[in-house]
Motif scaffolding. Structure first.
Motif, PDB file in Angstrom:
ATOM      1  N   ALA A 349       0.837  -1.200   0.000  1.00  0.00           N
ATOM      2  CA  ALA A 349       0.000   0.000   0.000  1.00  0.00           C
ATOM      3  C   ALA A 349       0.877   1.256   0.000  1.00  0.00           C
ATOM      4  CB  ALA A 349      -0.904   0.001   1.235  1.00  0.00           C
ATOM      5  N   ARG A 350       2.029   1.199   0.733  1.00  0.00           N
ATOM      6  CA  ARG A 350       2.923   2.344   0.768  1.00  0.00           C
ATOM      7  C   ARG A 350       3.509   2.627  -0.606  1.00  0.00           C
ATOM      8  NH1 ARG A 350       7.830   4.456   1.346  1.00  0.00           N
ATOM      9  NH2 ARG A 350       8.215   5.977   3.005  1.00  0.00           N
ATOM     10  N   ALA A 351       3.846   1.559  -1.306  1.00  0.00           N
ATOM     11  CA  ALA A 351       4.413   1.730  -2.648  1.00  0.00           C
ATOM     12  C   ALA A 351       3.398   2.374  -3.592  1.00  0.00           C
ATOM     13  CB  ALA A 351       4.882   0.374  -3.179  1.00  0.00           C
ATOM     14  N   ARG A 352       2.145   1.947  -3.500  1.00  0.00           N
ATOM     15  CA  ARG A 352       1.104   2.538  -4.363  1.00  0.00           C
ATOM     16  C   ARG A 352       0.945   4.016  -4.058  1.00  0.00           C
ATOM     17  NH1 ARG A 352      -1.817  -2.299  -3.368  1.00  0.00           N
ATOM     18  NH2 ARG A 352      -3.081  -1.222  -1.784  1.00  0.00           N
ATOM     19  N   ALA A 353       0.946   4.374  -2.759  1.00  0.00           N
ATOM     20  CA  ALA A 353       0.783   5.773  -2.379  1.00  0.00           C
ATOM     21  C   ALA A 353       1.949   6.613  -2.886  1.00  0.00           C
ATOM     22  CB  ALA A 353       0.662   5.887  -0.861  1.00  0.00           C
ATOM     23  N   ALA A 354       3.179   6.059  -2.765  1.00  0.00           N
ATOM     24  CA  ALA A 354       4.355   6.796  -3.225  1.00  0.00           C
ATOM     25  C   ALA A 354       4.309   7.006  -4.736  1.00  0.00           C
ATOM     26  CB  ALA A 354       5.632   6.044  -2.827  1.00  0.00           C
ATOM     27  N   GLY A 355       3.886   5.973  -5.467  1.00  0.00           N
ATOM     28  CA  GLY A 355       3.795   6.090  -6.925  1.00  0.00           C
ATOM     29  C   GLY A 355       2.801   7.152  -7.341  1.00  0.00           C
ATOM     30  N   LEU A 356       1.626   7.173  -6.717  1.00  0.00           N
ATOM     31  CA  LEU A 356       0.600   8.170  -7.045  1.00  0.00           C
ATOM     32  C   LEU A 356       1.104   9.580  -6.733  1.00  0.00           C
ATOM     33  CD1 LEU A 356      -2.264   8.982  -7.855  1.00  0.00           C
ATOM     34  CD2 LEU A 356      -2.976   8.562  -5.478  1.00  0.00           C
ATOM     35  N   THR A 357       1.808   9.712  -5.602  1.00  0.00           N
ATOM     36  CA  THR A 357       2.326  11.030  -5.228  1.00  0.00           C
ATOM     37  C   THR A 357       3.329  11.529  -6.267  1.00  0.00           C
ATOM     38  OG1 THR A 357       2.046  10.475  -2.895  1.00  0.00           O
ATOM     39  CG2 THR A 357       3.514  12.323  -3.423  1.00  0.00           C
ATOM     40  N   GLY A 358       4.210  10.638  -6.717  1.00  0.00           N
ATOM     41  CA  GLY A 358       5.192  11.028  -7.728  1.00  0.00           C
ATOM     42  C   GLY A 358       4.533  11.483  -9.018  1.00  0.00           C
ATOM     43  N   GLN A 359       3.493  10.770  -9.442  1.00  0.00           N
ATOM     44  CA  GLN A 359       2.784  11.135 -10.674  1.00  0.00           C
ATOM     45  C   GLN A 359       2.148  12.515 -10.536  1.00  0.00           C
ATOM     46  OE1 GLN A 359       0.003   8.027 -11.506  1.00  0.00           O
ATOM     47  NE2 GLN A 359       1.570   6.451 -11.791  1.00  0.00           N
ATOM     48  N   LEU A 360       1.536  12.760  -9.396  1.00  0.00           N
ATOM     49  CA  LEU A 360       0.884  14.051  -9.195  1.00  0.00           C
ATOM     50  C   LEU A 360       1.902  15.185  -9.125  1.00  0.00           C
ATOM     51  CD1 LEU A 360      -1.868  13.000  -6.620  1.00  0.00           C
ATOM     52  CD2 LEU A 360      -2.231  13.806  -8.957  1.00  0.00           C
ATOM     53  N   GLN A 361       3.064  14.937  -8.508  1.00  0.00           N
ATOM     54  CA  GLN A 361       4.104  15.965  -8.448  1.00  0.00           C
ATOM     55  C   GLN A 361       4.583  16.323  -9.862  1.00  0.00           C
ATOM     56  OE1 GLN A 361       6.816  13.996  -5.763  1.00  0.00           O
ATOM     57  NE2 GLN A 361       6.193  15.259  -3.998  1.00  0.00           N
ATOM     58  N   ASP A 362       4.775  15.292 -10.712  1.00  0.00           N
ATOM     59  CA  ASP A 362       5.181  15.538 -12.102  1.00  0.00           C
ATOM     60  C   ASP A 362       4.134  16.369 -12.826  1.00  0.00           C
ATOM     61  OD1 ASP A 362       7.457  14.094 -11.593  1.00  0.00           O
ATOM     62  OD2 ASP A 362       6.732  12.229 -12.538  1.00  0.00           O
ATOM     63  N   ARG A 393      -5.164  19.705  -9.353  1.00  0.00           N
ATOM     64  CA  ARG A 393      -4.069  18.728  -9.217  1.00  0.00           C
ATOM     65  C   ARG A 393      -3.316  18.941  -7.904  1.00  0.00           C
ATOM     66  NH1 ARG A 393      -2.618  16.006 -13.935  1.00  0.00           N
ATOM     67  NH2 ARG A 393      -4.540  15.732 -15.132  1.00  0.00           N
ATOM     68  N   GLN A 394      -3.173  20.212  -7.523  1.00  0.00           N
ATOM     69  CA  GLN A 394      -2.444  20.503  -6.277  1.00  0.00           C
ATOM     70  C   GLN A 394      -3.209  19.959  -5.068  1.00  0.00           C
ATOM     71  OE1 GLN A 394       0.713  22.177  -6.033  1.00  0.00           O
ATOM     72  NE2 GLN A 394       0.528  21.219  -4.020  1.00  0.00           N
ATOM     73  N   ALA A 395      -4.578  20.081  -5.120  1.00  0.00           N
ATOM     74  CA  ALA A 395      -5.391  19.560  -4.017  1.00  0.00           C
ATOM     75  C   ALA A 395      -5.228  18.053  -3.899  1.00  0.00           C
ATOM     76  CB  ALA A 395      -6.855  19.925  -4.230  1.00  0.00           C
ATOM     77  N   LEU A 396      -5.201  17.359  -5.066  1.00  0.00           N
ATOM     78  CA  LEU A 396      -5.000  15.902  -5.052  1.00  0.00           C
ATOM     79  C   LEU A 396      -3.617  15.565  -4.509  1.00  0.00           C
ATOM     80  CD1 LEU A 396      -6.595  14.923  -8.486  1.00  0.00           C
ATOM     81  CD2 LEU A 396      -7.523  14.485  -6.207  1.00  0.00           C
ATOM     82  N   LEU A 397      -2.622  16.365  -4.902  1.00  0.00           N
ATOM     83  CA  LEU A 397      -1.257  16.100  -4.438  1.00  0.00           C
ATOM     84  C   LEU A 397      -1.166  16.273  -2.923  1.00  0.00           C
ATOM     85  CD1 LEU A 397       1.733  15.562  -4.844  1.00  0.00           C
ATOM     86  CD2 LEU A 397       2.045  17.995  -5.427  1.00  0.00           C
ATOM     87  N   ASP A 398      -1.791  17.341  -2.394  1.00  0.00           N
ATOM     88  CA  ASP A 398      -1.761  17.561  -0.946  1.00  0.00           C
ATOM     89  C   ASP A 398      -2.384  16.396  -0.197  1.00  0.00           C
ATOM     90  OD1 ASP A 398      -0.573  19.970  -1.465  1.00  0.00           O
ATOM     91  OD2 ASP A 398      -2.433  21.147  -1.241  1.00  0.00           O
ATOM     92  N   GLN A 399      -3.469  15.892  -0.771  1.00  0.00           N
ATOM     93  CA  GLN A 399      -4.141  14.755  -0.131  1.00  0.00           C
ATOM     94  C   GLN A 399      -3.249  13.511  -0.175  1.00  0.00           C
ATOM     95  OE1 GLN A 399      -8.023  14.001  -1.701  1.00  0.00           O
ATOM     96  NE2 GLN A 399      -8.399  12.239  -0.407  1.00  0.00           N
ATOM     97  N   ALA A 400      -2.571  13.282  -1.313  1.00  0.00           N
ATOM     98  CA  ALA A 400      -1.698  12.110  -1.465  1.00  0.00           C
ATOM     99  C   ALA A 400      -0.494  12.205  -0.517  1.00  0.00           C
ATOM    100  CB  ALA A 400      -1.231  11.990  -2.902  1.00  0.00           C
ATOM    101  N   LEU A 401       0.052  13.413  -0.364  1.00  0.00           N
ATOM    102  CA  LEU A 401       1.184  13.597   0.554  1.00  0.00           C
ATOM    103  C   LEU A 401       0.773  13.322   1.997  1.00  0.00           C
ATOM    104  CD1 LEU A 401       2.769  16.829  -0.977  1.00  0.00           C
ATOM    105  CD2 LEU A 401       3.830  14.552  -0.883  1.00  0.00           C
ATOM    106  N   LYS A 402      -0.431  13.745   2.338  1.00  0.00           N
ATOM    107  CA  LYS A 402      -0.922  13.480   3.685  1.00  0.00           C
ATOM    108  C   LYS A 402      -1.060  11.980   3.939  1.00  0.00           C
ATOM    109  CE  LYS A 402      -4.740  14.590   6.798  1.00  0.00           C
ATOM    110  NZ  LYS A 402      -6.054  15.262   6.944  1.00  0.00           N
ATOM    111  N   GLY A 408       4.533   6.839   7.334  1.00  0.00           N
ATOM    112  CA  GLY A 408       5.810   7.190   7.951  1.00  0.00           C
ATOM    113  C   GLY A 408       6.838   7.626   6.934  1.00  0.00           C
ATOM    114  N   GLY A 409       6.419   8.075   5.742  1.00  0.00           N
ATOM    115  CA  GLY A 409       7.384   8.501   4.734  1.00  0.00           C
ATOM    116  C   GLY A 409       6.896   9.674   3.976  1.00  0.00           C
TER     117      GLY A 409
END
Length: 409
Positions: A349-362, A393-402, A408-409
């Motif tokens: 689950a952590r890997a999926r969250a990290a991947g989504l966050t990276g896509q949104l940051q790009d 997109r920024q709102a989605l990114l903020d949510q993904a970062l949270k 813990g990452g």
């Protein structure tokens, strides 16, 4: 000799009218000049013109019957055919022919309208009969009875049909009303018998309730009173003049018993009140475990508190939901902390969250560059549109970062 386009007077004083079939003798005139003779018979012609005009108006604007109109037409036609006037007799005949056609057309229209009205009346009466026959089977005695009376008033307002049809429909209608009245009478006769049976049954229940009112066998007697109440409800209603008196006696006997029992239970209520205080204290201790910082310690502490909780006896019934709800809320919070811990330690689950966050940051970085390019090119409309997209997109990114922080990452 004198003449005009439609007639003439010869030397003997005979007056003629010209027609398509030739000249016809109108009459003889000896009292004046030929001109006066023609004027006289022309006035008679004008009289027929006026008479036809009046008849045409009556046919057009009044409810003159076809029979009376045809009689009037024939009367004028007879005068035209006798040709005792000077003028265009063919024109009068043509007007009379047209008027006859109009009268016949009106006759057919009225005949059709009458037939239509008869069909509508038949359909309406058949509908009334059908509804009455359905109501005859109803057990909604008051509503159905009122509706049947309303149907009778509606029937009286409808035109009569031919005698045979009207009598047949009325017979069915009347039979349905009679059938309903017969069923209603039988129903209320049966209801009276049932109410008498209910009265006798309730008198027996009252006698037993009054015999038990001084019992001190609290459990068995209370259970028996519950059974008596069920029997009371199952017995149905007695006659109105008996029902209230029987109920007051029945309820009064119960009140005597339960009042005595309440006094005995007062001591038990005091014990339950004390139990409530103990459980409220435990609930307060449990609530101090929140928010959960040490899951293992919180889980162990709550288990210990719950064991002490189970060892305490009953609390007052009306207070139970609130105090139990406090303990349940703490238990749910610990369970949610356990679920959050599991999610935090789940690598997939952590890997999926990290991947989504990276896509949104790009995507956010790309949009910022496109906005800068649009501003530089002077295309403010495009820049504004991209800015709105950036906000989403920024709102989605903020949510993904949270969410990623929860891992813990």
């Amino acid at each position: 000799m004198s003449s005009d386009p439609w007639g003439r007077v010869d030397e003997t004083g005979t007056v003629y009218v010209r027609t398509a079939e030739g000249e016809k003798v109108v009459g003889s005139w000896q009292a004046g000049t030929p001109e006066e003779a023609l004027a006289y018979f022309e006035r008679k012609y004008e009289g027929l013109v006026v008479e036809i005009g009046l008849l045409e108006k009556r046919v057009k604007t009044t409810d003159l019957s076809a029979k009376d109109a045809q009689t009037a037409i024939e009367h004028i036609r007879h005068q035209v055919d006798e040709h005792h006037v000077v003028g265009d007799l063919a024109a009068l005949s043509a007007r009379l022919d047209k008027l006859t056609e109009t009268v016949e057309s009106r006759r057919e229209e009225r005949k059709a309208q009458k037939a239509k009205q008869a069909d509508e009346a038949r359909s309406a009466k058949e509908a009334l009969v059908t509804e009455a026959e359905e109501l005859a089977q109803s057990e909604q005695w008051r509503a159905a009875g009122e509706r049947l009376r309303s149907l009778v008033d509606t029937w009286k307002g409808l035109p009569r049909l031919d005698r045979k049809s009207d009598d047949e429909l009325w017979h069915r209608f009347s039979h349905a009303r009679s059938a309903f009245s017969k069923r209603r009478k039988a129903h209320f006769a049966q209801l009276d018998a049932q109410r008498e049976d209910a009265r006798k049954a309730k008198e027996r229940l009252v006698a037993e309730a009054e015999a038990l009112q001084n019992s001190s066998d609290w459990g068995a007697t209370a259970a028996r009173y519950r059974e008596l109440m069920a029997d009371w409800k199952a017995a149905g209603r007695a006659q109105r003049e008996h029902e209230d008196d029987l109920w007051n006696r029945f309820r009064g006997a119960q009140d005597v018993f339960f009042a005595a029992r309440s006094e005995v239970f007062a001591e038990r209520d005091a014990e339950q009140t004390e139990n409530l205080k103990l459980k409220e204290e435990l609930a307060g201790e449990a609530e101090k475990l929140l928010p959960v910082t040490d899951l293992k310690a919180a889980r162990a502490a709550f288990r210990s508190l719950n064991e002490r909780w189970e060892a305490i006896g009953h609390v007052p019934r009306d207070a139970r939901p609130k105090v139990e709800g406090r303990m349940q809320a703490v238990e749910r919070a610990i369970q949610e902390a356990e679920e959050a811990e599991w999610r935090r330690t789940n690598p997939e689950a952590r890997a999926r969250a990290a991947g989504l966050t990276g896509q949104l940051q790009d995507a956010v970085e790309k949009l910022r560059k496109q906005i800068d390019a649009a501003r530089a090119a002077g295309n403010d409309a495009k820049a504004d549109k991209l800015s709105r997209e950036l906000q989403g997109r920024q709102a989605l990114l903020d949510q993904a970062l949270k969410g990623l922080q929860e891992f813990g990452g």
